[in-house]
Design an enzyme around this catalytic site. Structure first.
Site, mmCIF file in Angstrom:
data_model
loop_
_atom_site.group_PDB
_atom_site.id
_atom_site.type_symbol
_atom_site.label_atom_id
_atom_site.label_comp_id
_atom_site.label_asym_id
_atom_site.label_seq_id
_atom_site.Cartn_x
_atom_site.Cartn_y
_atom_site.Cartn_z
ATOM 1 C CE LYS A 80 74.526 54.278 58.227
ATOM 2 N NZ LYS A 80 74.665 55.527 57.460
ATOM 3 C CB SER A 155 72.151 54.902 54.435
ATOM 4 O OG SER A 155 73.212 55.580 55.062
ATOM 5 C CB SER A 179 73.161 58.696 55.380
ATOM 6 O OG SER A 179 72.872 58.101 54.145
HETATM 7 N N1 GLN Z 1 70.970 58.978 50.038
HETATM 8 C C1 GLN Z 1 72.306 59.259 49.671
HETATM 9 C C2 GLN Z 1 72.855 58.184 48.781
HETATM 10 O O1 GLN Z 1 72.161 57.279 48.507
HETATM 11 C C3 GLN Z 1 73.135 59.494 50.893
HETATM 12 C C4 GLN Z 1 73.772 58.299 51.449
HETATM 13 C C5 GLN Z 1 74.608 58.604 52.647
HETATM 14 O O2 GLN Z 1 74.663 59.734 53.107
HETATM 15 N N2 GLN Z 1 75.308 57.592 53.114
HETATM 16 O O3 GLN Z 1 73.958 58.242 48.351
#
Ligand code: GLN
Length: 494
Positions: A80, A155, A179
């Site tokens: 990532k 994400s 994410s």
């Molecule tokens: N979807 C969650 C957010 O927008 C999780 C993001 C993440 O785990 N980096 O904060």
């Protein structure tokens, strides 16, 4: 091409040592697939071909010398783009880091390099990992390999899509509120968020430091376990990483769950849509058949996880992202979008440079969270928001302590869905941030409490003209990845 059939790490390892394929050829095969498929999917932001071939060559030389190789040596994976690889661009999908070249390796990268793994490239994400669909990337959205009109989740959408699209054997993601698990579920692959502290966060671009954790995404539990074994452990560069003995997590996959107690939360299942509910009932039945004991449990404070998360996380973001000001870090807007010399003939002040760099360099979701966090931390509001959210966090942790307590007849694992629905259409939720935030309803609890959690595919649901994958989640006791992976693996092979 060998690659036309999908292989897991152990099979590829066998092929490498039997000289059925070379590590260089394997990496080249993956790049060929990426070239063919990624124009549409857009899982990768940067390909690291030179590095990959150099890494693969070393493995081939070792094999040629008759030396033995480790299980991950020569196996291609994706990283990532918020995790640093020395001398490789790391954008976190933000314009503000558009030309940022990482000056050092993250600890997980150093460990993977030591294990001989091969890096194919850096994957797309929501900007600074803020989002649930990869649509917040400054470079454009990743598409779900199962239906190109749908999101891959986020994400870590690029990492999940790379694995699901056969463009990497394994991938690393980060998980602050779901994410790793949510994109894994929506792309039909496995994703593990380890216990907070299991893995060093050094060299991962911080979002919410008390919640962030790096973890693996792969097609099988064994592959997840193999990558976890390579990256876990204490690190003096991250004071929150926990001391633990080196373990081979793949050795705990016995295929057995007899006697294991799995908790289910009634309200979670009651409120699901019928298709999702049916999937969850099938999962529960399967565990029962395998000899696990299913028990109803209560997590009374868990319903406050999402609101607590959406206070704590932006507060930490507002502090972590203060460094991107165009001076300390990030691209400086002084003579690009806005003119260097102002109308009054004077050069920009320092404050104007900060403001413009952040205005043009950061996307709207990032700015929204910085503002929310700054507000919640401001004097007069701190007690009402941040402090209260932290108290709620303690209550949620206590819920887990109680439910997992062996002397109070506690359970070993908790089972929930990973998401409420399969992947949604690109653009479907971008207009309403709250709808997007609700994607995290089942996943944030594990970050708030710090427990490990894995998403496991459990079939497909028909939406419009597509069959889309869904997943369920298992949460385990703190630092008990062994039982978590064991149960996931038993389910997978049954
Ligand atoms: N979807 C969650 C957010 O927008 C999780 C993001 C993440 O785990 N980096 O904060």
């Amino acid at each position: 091409m060998l690659h036309d059939k999908c292989f897991m790490i152990r099979e590829l390892h066998e092929k490498l040592i039997n000289k059925e394929i070379s590590a260089v050829k394997l990496a080249e095969d993956y790049f060929a697939v990426i070239e063919k498929k990624d124009k549409e999917i857009f899982a990768y932001l940067t390909l690291t071909k030179e590095l990959a071939l150099e890494q693969a060559k070393k493995v081939d030389e070792k094999i040629a010398r008759g030396e033995s190789i480790g299980i991950l040596e020569g196996i291609p994976g994706a990283i990532k783009d918020n995790i640093l690889i020395k001398n490789i661009r790391a954008t976190a999908s933000s314009k503000i880091l558009d030309n940022y070249i990482a000056p050092y390796d993250a600890t997980v990268i150093k460990k993977l390099k030591d294990s001989g793994a091969v890096f194919l490239g850096k994957t797309n994400l929501d900007e600074f990992a803020m989002g649930s669909s990869t649509e917040n990337s400054a470079y454009g959205p990743t598409k779900n390999p199962h239906d190109l009109e749908r999101v891959p989740g986020g994400s870590s959408g690029g990492s999940a899509a790379a694995v699901a699209g056969d463009m990497a054997v394994w991938a690393l993601g980060t998980d602050t509120g779901g994410s790793i698990r949510q994109p894994a579920a929506l792309c039909g692959v496995m994703g593990l968020k380890p216990t907070y502290g299991r893995i060093s966060r050094y060299g991962a671009i911080a979002m919410g430091s008390s919640l962030d954790q790096i973890g693996p995404i792969a097609k099988t539990v064994e592959d997840v376990a193999i990558v976890l074994s390579a990256i876990a452990g204490e690190d003096k560069m991250d004071a929150t990483s926990a001391r633990s003995a080196d373990k081979k997590y793949e050795d705990y996959l016995t295929g057995e769950v007899k006697g294991l107690k799995i908790g289910v939360v009634k309200e979670y299942l009651e409120n699901l849509n019928p298709e999702m509910k049916e999937k969850m009932e099938e999962v529960i039945e399967k565990f029962k058949k395998m000899g696990a004991e299913i028990k109803e449990v209560e997590l009374p404070f868990a319903k406050y996880s999402l609101p607590a998360y959406y206070i704590i996380m932006p507060c930490e973001i507002s502090s972590n992202l203060a460094r991107y000001d165009g001076i300390k870090y990030g691209m400086r807007i002084d003579d690009q979008e806005t003119s260097k010399v102002k109308a009054d003939g004077l050069p920009k002040t320092l404050l104007e440079t900060y403001l413009d760099s952040r205005k043009y360099g950061l996307g709207s979701e990032v700015k929204r969270r910085i503002m929310l966090g700054t507000y919640a931390l401001s004097s007069g509001y701190y007690e009402a928001y941040y402090l209260r959210a932290q108290k709620v966090r303690t209550l949620i942790k206590k819920d887990f302590e109680k439910v997992f307590n062996p002397s109070a007849d506690g359970v070993d694992l908790i089972l929930t869905p990973t998401t409420t629905t399969p992947a949604f259409k690109i653009g479907e939720k971008t207009e309403d941030p709250l709808k997007m935030y609700l994607e995290d309803i089942f996943t944030v609890t594990a970050n708030i409490s710090g427990v490990p959690a894995i998403s496991i595919p459990c079939g497909k649901i028909k939406v419009d003209n597509s069959e889309m994958p869904v997943g369920f989640q298992l949460m385990g006791k703190w630092f008990d990845e062994e039982n978590l992976l064991r149960a996931a693996h038993a389910f997978e092979i049954m």
